[in-house]
Motif scaffolding. Structure first.
Motif, PDB file in Angstrom:
ATOM      1  N   VAL A   1       0.820  -1.221   0.000  1.00  0.00           N
ATOM      2  CA  VAL A   1       0.000   0.000   0.000  1.00  0.00           C
ATOM      3  C   VAL A   1       0.850   1.267   0.000  1.00  0.00           C
ATOM      4  O   VAL A   1       0.358   2.353  -0.315  1.00  0.00           O
ATOM      5  CB  VAL A   1      -1.005   0.024   1.177  1.00  0.00           C
ATOM      6  N   ILE A   2       2.135   1.123   0.331  1.00  0.00           N
ATOM      7  CA  ILE A   2       3.022   2.284   0.224  1.00  0.00           C
ATOM      8  C   ILE A   2       3.188   2.685  -1.236  1.00  0.00           C
ATOM      9  O   ILE A   2       3.354   3.862  -1.554  1.00  0.00           O
ATOM     10  CB  ILE A   2       4.393   1.974   0.869  1.00  0.00           C
ATOM     11  N   GLY A   3       3.073   1.715  -2.156  1.00  0.00           N
ATOM     12  CA  GLY A   3       3.341   1.977  -3.568  1.00  0.00           C
ATOM     13  C   GLY A   3       2.450   3.003  -4.219  1.00  0.00           C
ATOM     14  O   GLY A   3       2.834   3.601  -5.226  1.00  0.00           O
ATOM     15  N   CYS A   4       1.254   3.241  -3.685  1.00  0.00           N
ATOM     16  CA  CYS A   4       0.389   4.286  -4.256  1.00  0.00           C
ATOM     17  C   CYS A   4      -0.260   5.118  -3.160  1.00  0.00           C
ATOM     18  O   CYS A   4       0.038   6.288  -3.002  1.00  0.00           O
ATOM     19  CB  CYS A   4      -0.670   3.681  -5.171  1.00  0.00           C
ATOM     20  N   ALA A   5      -1.173   4.507  -2.386  1.00  0.00           N
ATOM     21  CA  ALA A   5      -1.956   5.280  -1.418  1.00  0.00           C
ATOM     22  C   ALA A   5      -1.073   6.065  -0.455  1.00  0.00           C
ATOM     23  O   ALA A   5      -1.261   7.276  -0.264  1.00  0.00           O
ATOM     24  CB  ALA A   5      -2.877   4.342  -0.631  1.00  0.00           C
ATOM     25  N   VAL A   6      -0.095   5.391   0.125  1.00  0.00           N
ATOM     26  CA  VAL A   6       0.721   6.047   1.150  1.00  0.00           C
ATOM     27  C   VAL A   6       1.732   7.002   0.521  1.00  0.00           C
ATOM     28  O   VAL A   6       1.958   8.104   1.034  1.00  0.00           O
ATOM     29  CB  VAL A   6       1.416   4.990   2.038  1.00  0.00           C
ATOM     30  N   THR A   7       2.322   6.598  -0.597  1.00  0.00           N
ATOM     31  CA  THR A   7       3.234   7.506  -1.288  1.00  0.00           C
ATOM     32  C   THR A   7       2.515   8.772  -1.723  1.00  0.00           C
ATOM     33  O   THR A   7       3.054   9.880  -1.618  1.00  0.00           O
ATOM     34  CB  THR A   7       3.853   6.801  -2.514  1.00  0.00           C
TER      35      THR A   7
ATOM     36  N   ILE B   1      -3.743  11.804   6.384  1.00  0.00           N
ATOM     37  CA  ILE B   1      -3.979  12.155   7.792  1.00  0.00           C
ATOM     38  C   ILE B   1      -2.828  11.652   8.661  1.00  0.00           C
ATOM     39  O   ILE B   1      -2.309  12.385   9.517  1.00  0.00           O
ATOM     40  CB  ILE B   1      -5.324  11.561   8.252  1.00  0.00           C
ATOM     41  N   ASN B   2      -2.429  10.410   8.460  1.00  0.00           N
ATOM     42  CA  ASN B   2      -1.338   9.837   9.240  1.00  0.00           C
ATOM     43  C   ASN B   2      -0.047  10.632   9.049  1.00  0.00           C
ATOM     44  O   ASN B   2       0.689  10.919  10.001  1.00  0.00           O
ATOM     45  CB  ASN B   2      -1.146   8.387   8.829  1.00  0.00           C
TER      46      ASN B   2
ATOM     47  N   LYS C   1      -8.431   7.332  14.444  1.00  0.00           N
ATOM     48  CA  LYS C   1      -7.402   6.377  14.854  1.00  0.00           C
ATOM     49  C   LYS C   1      -6.055   6.713  14.239  1.00  0.00           C
ATOM     50  O   LYS C   1      -4.997   6.489  14.848  1.00  0.00           O
ATOM     51  CB  LYS C   1      -7.836   4.967  14.449  1.00  0.00           C
ATOM     52  N   LEU C   2      -6.075   7.271  13.021  1.00  0.00           N
ATOM     53  CA  LEU C   2      -4.841   7.551  12.295  1.00  0.00           C
ATOM     54  C   LEU C   2      -4.297   8.954  12.545  1.00  0.00           C
ATOM     55  O   LEU C   2      -3.269   9.322  11.975  1.00  0.00           O
ATOM     56  CB  LEU C   2      -5.059   7.320  10.803  1.00  0.00           C
ATOM     57  N   GLY C   3      -4.979   9.736  13.360  1.00  0.00           N
ATOM     58  CA  GLY C   3      -4.387  11.012  13.742  1.00  0.00           C
ATOM     59  C   GLY C   3      -5.249  12.239  13.590  1.00  0.00           C
ATOM     60  O   GLY C   3      -4.816  13.352  13.933  1.00  0.00           O
ATOM     61  N   ALA C   4      -6.472  12.112  13.066  1.00  0.00           N
ATOM     62  CA  ALA C   4      -7.338  13.286  12.944  1.00  0.00           C
ATOM     63  C   ALA C   4      -7.687  13.811  14.332  1.00  0.00           C
ATOM     64  O   ALA C   4      -7.958  13.039  15.255  1.00  0.00           O
ATOM     65  CB  ALA C   4      -8.603  12.939  12.171  1.00  0.00           C
TER      66      ALA C   4
ATOM     67  N   TYR D   1       7.173   2.935   9.162  1.00  0.00           N
ATOM     68  CA  TYR D   1       6.329   1.828   9.628  1.00  0.00           C
ATOM     69  C   TYR D   1       7.073   0.976  10.652  1.00  0.00           C
ATOM     70  O   TYR D   1       6.536   0.638  11.720  1.00  0.00           O
ATOM     71  CB  TYR D   1       5.878   0.955   8.454  1.00  0.00           C
ATOM     72  N   ILE D   2       8.300   0.620  10.333  1.00  0.00           N
ATOM     73  CA  ILE D   2       9.067  -0.245  11.232  1.00  0.00           C
ATOM     74  C   ILE D   2       9.277   0.432  12.586  1.00  0.00           C
ATOM     75  O   ILE D   2       9.272  -0.231  13.633  1.00  0.00           O
ATOM     76  CB  ILE D   2      10.406  -0.628  10.570  1.00  0.00           C
ATOM     77  N   ARG D   3       9.409   1.755  12.582  1.00  0.00           N
ATOM     78  CA  ARG D   3       9.603   2.512  13.833  1.00  0.00           C
ATOM     79  C   ARG D   3       8.298   2.803  14.557  1.00  0.00           C
ATOM     80  O   ARG D   3       8.299   3.394  15.633  1.00  0.00           O
ATOM     81  CB  ARG D   3      10.332   3.816  13.524  1.00  0.00           C
ATOM     82  N   GLY D   4       7.176   2.401  13.979  1.00  0.00           N
ATOM     83  CA  GLY D   4       5.890   2.602  14.637  1.00  0.00           C
ATOM     84  C   GLY D   4       5.250   3.944  14.408  1.00  0.00           C
ATOM     85  O   GLY D   4       4.255   4.285  15.077  1.00  0.00           O
ATOM     86  N   LEU D   5       5.751   4.721  13.468  1.00  0.00           N
ATOM     87  CA  LEU D   5       5.181   6.041  13.193  1.00  0.00           C
ATOM     88  C   LEU D   5       4.052   5.986  12.170  1.00  0.00           C
ATOM     89  O   LEU D   5       3.092   6.754  12.248  1.00  0.00           O
ATOM     90  CB  LEU D   5       6.278   6.989  12.681  1.00  0.00           C
ATOM     91  N   LEU D   6       4.158   5.092  11.203  1.00  0.00           N
ATOM     92  CA  LEU D   6       3.195   4.988  10.107  1.00  0.00           C
ATOM     93  C   LEU D   6       2.291   3.784  10.366  1.00  0.00           C
ATOM     94  O   LEU D   6       2.768   2.656  10.516  1.00  0.00           O
ATOM     95  CB  LEU D   6       3.942   4.819   8.784  1.00  0.00           C
ATOM     96  N   ASP D   7       0.990   4.018  10.425  1.00  0.00           N
ATOM     97  CA  ASP D   7       0.024   2.973  10.763  1.00  0.00           C
ATOM     98  C   ASP D   7      -0.587   2.399   9.489  1.00  0.00           C
ATOM     99  O   ASP D   7      -1.627   2.854   9.021  1.00  0.00           O
ATOM    100  CB  ASP D   7      -1.062   3.540  11.671  1.00  0.00           C
TER     101      ASP D   7
END
Length: 362
Positions: free
Chosen positions: A160-166, A197-198, A223-226, A321-327
């Motif tokens: 999902v990083i490949g489009c939505a998150v990027t 939002i995240n 949940k994601l930060g709003a 993500y690995i550091r727990g910042l990106l949900d």
């Protein structure tokens, strides 16, 4: 290999056997591990955006490199990679001025006289969509359409990083350059909107307002930060946002692709604010600012794929993500097999869930 093929716009995708070519000098063969269902794919499937057919959609993917061409230097066999539709040539005006997402990527496609990358068993061409065609067990793509990532990253999340998150995170970090304390409104809380939002939370935005008509989406946004949520379809939604922010937001980001959503984004700007349109609206539609908006220093922009520089941005997002910042776990609503792709798109049309991800048997 098995692939989901679009034969006619408006019809269900057909799971077919297709034949994939061997890598050319700058090409990479990838065993697809996972691919997200994106609303952009639905635009092509429904015929809202034209594309030669038959074709294999899919562009939000991650996998493992199986073979590389003789000139490939960026990845090797066994590497975990994320693909990205904004393939770049590396030498055009856009690339050399740091605007890689605007590159037309002409050099990343096979030349007209070359053998096609994908065919049917009878030898007829299957068109590759967006340089990727990821709704398939394998992808054959240019090396500048993928990037190596940390092998510890789960590939279903990496997809999902490949489009939505990027797109969403790139808009915050690159196109808008949000600074700590600024106010952000996000219109539309699908995969791209939730990632936006995240990322706004990661960037330190002071107030993050999520606007969506569906209660489940608004709950996910919180949940994601709003910090605040609002029903985007409610009467006076724009006025409510302007009132709660005492004059409007610094950044309003449209992540749906509907004219009404774009108008809402423009309407909630403060003086000097910027509206960014991410959604793929109908091709005939226009969005604009009034004369008074312009006199107030307001700005309107597009941000294809979030203005990303994906060889740099995607590994950073993996690290987040690995550091727990990106949900990413909350963004993924379900994992399905390739055979469930049409049902996945039907759920998308319902609008209540976030991302469906196809997971391929490995």
């Amino acid at each position: 290999m098995k692939a989901a093929v679009l034969f006619q716009p408006g019809q269900a995708l057909a799971i077919e056997d297709v034949v994939i070519s061997k890598p050319g000098p700058h090409e990479v063969l990838i065993r697809t591990a996972a691919c997200g269902l994106c609303h952009s794919d639905l635009h092509f499937i429904e015929g809202t955006y034209p594309h030669p057919i038959p074709a294999i959609p899919g562009h939000e993917a991650a996998g493992i490199v199986e073979a590389v061409g003789s000139e490939v230097r960026t990845v090797k066999v066994g590497d975990a990679v994320v693909s990205c539709l904004s393939a770049f040539c590396g030498h055009c005006e856009y690339c050399v001025t740091g605007r890689m997402s605007l590159c037309l990527g002409g050099d990343t496609r096979r030349a007209a006289g070359d053998a096609p990358r994908i065919t049917r068993p009878d030898g007829s061409i299957v068109n590759q969509m967006l340089n990727l065609s990821a709704f398939a067990e394998q992808m054959l793509i240019h090396e500048h359409a993928c990037v190596k990532i940390n092998p510890e990253m789960p590939l279903d999340r990496a997809a999902v990083i490949g489009c939505a998150v990027t797109t969403g995170a790139g808009t915050i970090f690159n196109a808008c350059k949000v600074t700590p304390g600024e106010t952000v409104a996000v219109v539309g809380c699908g995969g791209v909107g939730l990632a936006t939002i995240n990322a706004a939370k990661i960037a330190g935005a002071g107030r993050i307002i999520a606007a969506d008509p569906i209660p489940e989406k608004r709950e996910l946004a919180m949940k994601l930060g709003a910090t605040d949520v609002i029903d985007a379809s409610a009467d006076g939604a724009a006025a409510t946002i302007v009132e709660m922010t005492k004059g409007g937001v610094d950044h309003a980001i449209e992540a749906v692709g509907r004219p009404a959503s774009a108008q809402l984004a423009v309407s909630v700007l403060r003086r000097g604010g910027t509206a960014t349109i991410l959604g793929m609206m109908p091709l005939a539609e226009k969005v604009g600012l009034s004369a008074m908006d312009l006199l107030s220093g307001k700005k309107l922009q597009g941000a294809i794929m979030g203005g990303n520089r994906f060889p740099v941005d995607i590994p950073r997002l993996v690290d987040f993500y690995i550091r727990g910042l990106l949900d990413l776990d909350s963004i993924i609503a379900e994992r399905i097999p390739l055979s469930g792709i049409n049902e996945g798109f039907e759920k998308m049309k319902g609008g209540a869930s976030a991302r469906s991800v196809i997971v391929f048997a490995q």
